[in-house]
Design a protein around this motif. Structure first.
Motif, short mmCIF file in Angstrom:
data_model
loop_
_atom_site.label_atom_id
_atom_site.label_comp_id
_atom_site.label_asym_id
_atom_site.label_seq_id
_atom_site.Cartn_x
_atom_site.Cartn_y
_atom_site.Cartn_z
N ALA A 187 64.71 -75.03 14.25
CA ALA A 187 63.84 -75.61 13.23
C ALA A 187 64.62 -75.98 11.97
O ALA A 187 65.53 -75.27 11.55
CB ALA A 187 62.72 -74.64 12.87
N VAL A 188 64.25 -77.12 11.41
CA VAL A 188 64.84 -77.60 10.17
C VAL A 188 63.72 -78.07 9.25
O VAL A 188 62.59 -78.30 9.69
CB VAL A 188 65.83 -78.77 10.40
CG1 VAL A 188 67.05 -78.30 11.19
CG2 VAL A 188 65.16 -79.93 11.10
N ARG A 189 64.05 -78.23 7.99
CA ARG A 189 63.14 -78.83 7.01
C ARG A 189 63.74 -80.17 6.62
O ARG A 189 64.92 -80.25 6.26
CB ARG A 189 63.02 -77.91 5.79
CG ARG A 189 61.97 -78.33 4.80
CD ARG A 189 60.66 -77.62 5.15
NE ARG A 189 59.57 -78.07 4.33
CZ ARG A 189 58.99 -77.34 3.40
NH1 ARG A 189 59.42 -76.13 3.15
NH2 ARG A 189 57.99 -77.82 2.72
N VAL A 190 62.99 -81.22 6.75
CA VAL A 190 63.48 -82.57 6.44
C VAL A 190 63.54 -82.74 4.92
O VAL A 190 62.54 -82.57 4.22
CB VAL A 190 62.57 -83.65 7.07
CG1 VAL A 190 63.05 -85.04 6.69
CG2 VAL A 190 62.51 -83.49 8.58
N LYS A 191 64.73 -83.07 4.42
CA LYS A 191 64.93 -83.32 2.99
C LYS A 191 64.73 -84.79 2.67
O LYS A 191 64.20 -85.13 1.63
CB LYS A 191 66.32 -82.86 2.57
CG LYS A 191 66.53 -81.35 2.71
CD LYS A 191 67.94 -80.94 2.42
CE LYS A 191 68.11 -80.77 0.93
NZ LYS A 191 69.43 -80.21 0.58
N SER A 192 65.19 -85.66 3.59
CA SER A 192 64.97 -87.10 3.44
C SER A 192 65.11 -87.76 4.79
O SER A 192 65.82 -87.26 5.66
CB SER A 192 65.95 -87.71 2.42
OG SER A 192 67.26 -87.66 2.92
N GLY A 193 64.43 -88.88 4.95
CA GLY A 193 64.50 -89.62 6.20
C GLY A 193 63.33 -89.32 7.12
O GLY A 193 62.42 -88.58 6.77
N ALA A 235 60.75 -79.70 11.48
CA ALA A 235 61.07 -80.44 12.70
C ALA A 235 61.94 -79.57 13.59
O ALA A 235 62.51 -78.57 13.15
CB ALA A 235 61.80 -81.73 12.36
N LEU A 236 62.05 -79.96 14.86
CA LEU A 236 62.91 -79.27 15.83
C LEU A 236 64.01 -80.23 16.27
O LEU A 236 63.73 -81.32 16.77
CB LEU A 236 62.09 -78.81 17.04
CG LEU A 236 60.96 -77.83 16.74
CD1 LEU A 236 60.19 -77.52 18.02
CD2 LEU A 236 61.48 -76.57 16.09
N LEU A 237 65.26 -79.83 16.09
CA LEU A 237 66.39 -80.71 16.42
C LEU A 237 66.54 -80.94 17.91
O LEU A 237 67.01 -82.00 18.33
CB LEU A 237 67.70 -80.12 15.88
CG LEU A 237 67.83 -80.08 14.36
CD1 LEU A 237 69.17 -79.48 13.97
CD2 LEU A 237 67.66 -81.46 13.76
N CYS A 238 66.12 -79.98 18.74
CA CYS A 238 66.35 -80.13 20.18
C CYS A 238 65.51 -81.25 20.79
O CYS A 238 65.89 -81.80 21.81
CB CYS A 238 66.09 -78.81 20.90
SG CYS A 238 64.38 -78.27 20.93
N VAL A 239 64.39 -81.60 20.17
CA VAL A 239 63.53 -82.67 20.69
C VAL A 239 63.27 -83.74 19.64
O VAL A 239 62.32 -84.51 19.74
CB VAL A 239 62.19 -82.12 21.24
CG1 VAL A 239 62.43 -81.28 22.49
CG2 VAL A 239 61.45 -81.32 20.17
#
Length: 184
Positions: free
Chosen positions: A109-115, A135-139
């Motif tokens: 899991a990540v938190r989107v900073k931009s984009g 978001a999840l980077l794996c998918v």
């Protein structure tokens, strides 16, 4: 001062502290990592702002920046729109957190900073968390240049599932413990 280590044509890692010279086994002596400042970073050979990678020039490619909080490193690499972010990072010898690879857990899991990114298969996070920028980077597929920050897996898991499984803090009941121990 941040230092950027360029380890192959489409990967650079920005270290918060000086890093030793690195050489990946797959690169042999023909390509050695070199240090350069962030301001010297250029678009890798084979990539253009509008075109995709050298394998499929019709697929747009986007710069992805991952701030890995746990390791204290920033990864910058390019990902075609039709490729998973985690898979592409791994193919470029970039180590990011993951577990299931199917979008069902919260390890990547990540938190989107931009984009922007698309994640139609992300079952491990709710629509509510997606709307809050998780978001999840794996998918995840990049839809634009993207900057994200890794999250603590337990924190995201709690946000996702805590209200369903937790009933508040557990209090110790010494009397119940005495009764239980007396039965043995």
């Amino acid at each position: 001062m941040d230092l950027t280590v360029a380890c192959n044509p489409s990967y650079t890692a920005v270290y918060r502290r000086p890093a030793p010279r690195l050489q990946l086994a797959s690169q042999k002596s023909s390509l050695k990592c070199r240090r350069k400042t962030t301001s010297e970073m250029q678009t890798p050979a084979g990539f253009t702002a509008q075109a995709g990678n050298s394998h499929s020039p019709s697929i747009p490619t986007h710069k992805v920046t991952v701030h890995d909080r746990q390791r204290g490193v920033v990864h910058e690499f390019f990902v075609p729109e039709d490729q998973y972010i985690l898979h592409t990072a791994e193919s470029q010898n970039i180590s990011l957190p993951f577990a299931c690879r199917h979008g069902c857990c919260t390890s990547c899991a990540v938190r989107v900073k931009s984009g922007q990114l698309r994640q139609p298969e992300a079952l491990g996070i709710s629509a509510e968390l997606k709307s809050k920028g998780y978001a999840l980077l794996c998918v995840g597929f990049p839809s634009s240049d993207l900057e994200v920050e890794t999250q603590d897996e337990d924190e995201v898991y709690w946000l996702q599932f805590g209200r369903y499984f937790a009933r508040g803090p557990v209090e110790r009941d010494d009397y119940a413990l005495e009764l239980a121990m007396g039965d043995e």
